[in-house]
Design a protein around this motif. Sequence first.
Motif, mmCIF file in Angstrom:
data_model
loop_
_atom_site.group_PDB
_atom_site.id
_atom_site.type_symbol
_atom_site.label_atom_id
_atom_site.label_comp_id
_atom_site.label_asym_id
_atom_site.label_seq_id
_atom_site.Cartn_x
_atom_site.Cartn_y
_atom_site.Cartn_z
ATOM 1 N N GLU A 1 0.815 -1.218 0.000
ATOM 2 C CA GLU A 1 0.000 0.000 0.000
ATOM 3 C C GLU A 1 0.851 1.271 0.000
ATOM 4 N N TYR A 2 2.136 1.126 0.313
ATOM 5 C CA TYR A 2 3.006 2.299 0.438
ATOM 6 C C TYR A 2 3.647 2.677 -0.891
ATOM 7 N N SER A 3 3.634 3.948 -1.206
ATOM 8 C CA SER A 3 4.485 4.447 -2.280
ATOM 9 C C SER A 3 5.849 4.764 -1.677
ATOM 10 N N TYR A 4 6.827 4.949 -2.533
ATOM 11 C CA TYR A 4 8.174 5.244 -2.068
ATOM 12 C C TYR A 4 8.199 6.535 -1.254
ATOM 13 N N LEU A 5 7.539 7.566 -1.749
ATOM 14 C CA LEU A 5 7.548 8.851 -1.058
ATOM 15 C C LEU A 5 6.819 8.772 0.291
ATOM 16 N N GLU A 6 5.712 8.042 0.317
ATOM 17 C CA GLU A 6 4.976 7.889 1.572
ATOM 18 C C GLU A 6 5.809 7.156 2.609
ATOM 19 N N PHE A 7 6.536 6.139 2.162
ATOM 20 C CA PHE A 7 7.357 5.379 3.098
ATOM 21 C C PHE A 7 8.471 6.252 3.670
ATOM 22 N N ARG B 1 8.434 9.479 3.981
ATOM 23 C CA ARG B 1 7.841 10.501 4.844
ATOM 24 C C ARG B 1 7.389 9.926 6.178
ATOM 25 N N ASP B 2 6.694 8.779 6.150
ATOM 26 C CA ASP B 2 6.089 8.232 7.370
ATOM 27 C C ASP B 2 7.058 7.405 8.204
#
Length: 427
Positions: free
Chosen positions: A131-137, A139-140
């Motif tokens: 479910e994670y995109s690279y940018l989301e990972f 960031r979070d």
Amino acid sequence: MSEQDLISELKWRGLIHQSTDEAGLDKLLQSGPQTVYIGFDPTATSLHVGSLMQLMMLRRFQNAGHRPIALVGGATGMIGDPSGKSEERNLLTADQLDANVAGIENQMRKYLSFEGDQAALLLNNFDWMKEYSYLEFLRDIGKNFPVGAMMGKESVRARLGSEAGLSYTEFSYMLLQAYDFVYLCKNHDCRIQAGGSDQWGNVTAGIDLARRMLSKQVFGLTAPLLTTSDGRKMGKTEKGTVWLDPEKTSPYEFFQYWVNVDDSDVMRCIAYLTEIDQDEYNRLAEATKSDPAARTAQKRLAEWLVNFVHGEDGIRSAQAASKVLFGGEIEALDDHQLGQIFADVPNKQLNRDMLSGEGLWIVEALQLAGLATSSSDARRGIKEGGVYLNNRRTTDMNLKLTESDLASESVMILRRGKKKYALLKFA
């Protein structure tokens, strides 16, 4: 088994190598049923002997009233754990990973209970990582990882100082595994991660991430690696890895591996891999000390593990196969099984037509098999009662061998004396 009994058992078995806040872990376990997880990399379609040690750890927790989570690394398996590796793993394709995950998931169901109040959970970290995109990972998750702390991990330092170096892909592995702990804590109230001692850096990274992201205290526990007394990893033979899948390592080969374990290693294997209790363990230790030639502990270890991994049919098959080497009856064994039993025995490929018509003369067969240097030598061996066909003595010098004399689909076993075997294979 109570929670306190669990800690005591892990200690006498030598299964606690490292732990974070042991007093706090004791207190947590005594407060009621807890959830514990161990991750398994899907690098093959079967688990192996080293994996069995971790499965037994989960099983011990479950027997003490806790819920085990067996986590298959469908996501982390795409990268490969650099811990304990001198060079980067070959990356698996999606199809290979799917096949591997399916294979080890099926095996795990044999060793853990998936029913009842503390039913085991079988999870795949790809289910939440996809479910994670690279940018989301980044960031979070990534913002909670101090690079200095990552660089301080032994698994990272060792690879950075090696000739192979460490790729960014492998460097990221620690983040993925650490987030597994956070996800399981948040969604399944999992407060304990266990694993082998080579996972200590990843375990502590997960504990730190849970503190930063969830403001929760979680705990880590590692066991020693399964090694020989001189430090080599166990579960390797000249033929390769000792697998739990009977198609990869037969019950016979599995039995032989354990029955041949060195005296200096056998008691540690019993402690690490079986549920043999401490009283019996002490009796086996004494038997090994007083009469090592009897190999009492090795036989008990082999029988327990084959029965556990392959069931009663597996132990019967392994024992029957073992007896064959010592002149026992050859019954209901196929080409594959005989090939495994006599893997190191000279063999000769012959045309199956030689068994038709009048058949193959026993004297000629002995020469073809390399058990006689001449026809007179073959006759002498038969006359002296030292020639065996499929482990049955033959005294008929005029015997003609036909398809009815095959021990399996295409194999015939000849023996001269007590130990000199040869196989004739007819195709």
